[in-house]
Design a protein around this motif. Structure first.
Motif, PDB file in Angstrom:
ATOM      1  N   ALA A  82       0.833  -1.214   0.000  1.00 12.08           N
ATOM      2  CA  ALA A  82       0.000   0.000   0.000  1.00 12.08           C
ATOM      3  C   ALA A  82       0.856   1.247   0.000  1.00 12.08           C
ATOM      4  N   HIS A  83       1.937   1.251   0.763  1.00 13.71           N
ATOM      5  CA  HIS A  83       2.829   2.417   0.773  1.00 13.71           C
ATOM      6  C   HIS A  83       3.591   2.546  -0.542  1.00 13.71           C
ATOM      7  N   ARG A  84       3.993   1.437  -1.071  1.00 17.56           N
ATOM      8  CA  ARG A  84       4.775   1.472  -2.310  1.00 17.56           C
ATOM      9  C   ARG A  84       3.921   1.943  -3.490  1.00 17.56           C
ATOM     10  N   CYS A  85       2.661   1.545  -3.519  1.00 16.08           N
ATOM     11  CA  CYS A  85       1.784   1.915  -4.632  1.00 16.08           C
ATOM     12  C   CYS A  85       1.017   3.216  -4.385  1.00 16.08           C
ATOM     13  N   GLY A  86       1.204   3.822  -3.225  1.00 16.93           N
ATOM     14  CA  GLY A  86       0.555   5.086  -2.939  1.00 16.93           C
ATOM     15  C   GLY A  86      -0.889   4.963  -2.487  1.00 16.93           C
ATOM     16  N   TRP A  87      -1.298   3.780  -2.045  1.00 12.14           N
ATOM     17  CA  TRP A  87      -2.666   3.603  -1.581  1.00 12.14           C
ATOM     18  C   TRP A  87      -2.856   4.135  -0.176  1.00 12.14           C
ATOM     19  N   ALA A  88      -1.790   4.166   0.621  1.00  6.64           N
ATOM     20  CA  ALA A  88      -1.878   4.630   2.008  1.00  6.64           C
ATOM     21  C   ALA A  88      -1.823   6.146   2.026  1.00  6.64           C
ATOM     22  N   LYS A  89      -2.619   6.744   2.827  1.00 15.05           N
ATOM     23  CA  LYS A  89      -2.648   8.204   2.922  1.00 15.05           C
ATOM     24  C   LYS A  89      -1.941   8.652   4.176  1.00 15.05           C
TER      25      LYS A  89
END
Length: 89
Positions: A82-89
């Motif tokens: 999620a962090h790598r793909c930018g899903w985490a805010k």
């Protein structure tokens, strides 16, 4: 195993944790019985070995630890993704 007397004087969170751990072991024992039955039915293991697998508390405990580790690894992997793909805010 905790005696009823110890359970009545224990902290409520500890009581919930012990009940949850006990239920997890119950589900794992049931899973082991079905797995052993399937393996015996297919002729992959001997019936005596299947009975030992389904009743051995050490195997049940090892499976509980392994399933906990697998769940933790899955959660951490999903967090990393999620962090790598930018899903985490």
């Amino acid at each position: 195993m905790i005696s009823p007397r110890q359970l009545s004087s224990a902290h409520p969170a500890a009581i919930h944790h012990n009940k949850a751990a006990h239920m997890t072991l119950v589900f794992i024992r049931i899973l082991l019985r079905y797995l052993a039955a399937a393996l015996v039915t297919r002729g992959l293991i001997a019936p005596d070995l299947g009975e030992m697998i389904s009743r051995d508390p050490d195997i049940a405990m090892a499976l509980q630890v392994a399933s906990g580790a697998l769940i933790a690894a899955t959660a951490e992997g999903w967090y990393y993704l999620a962090h790598r793909c930018g899903w985490a805010k």
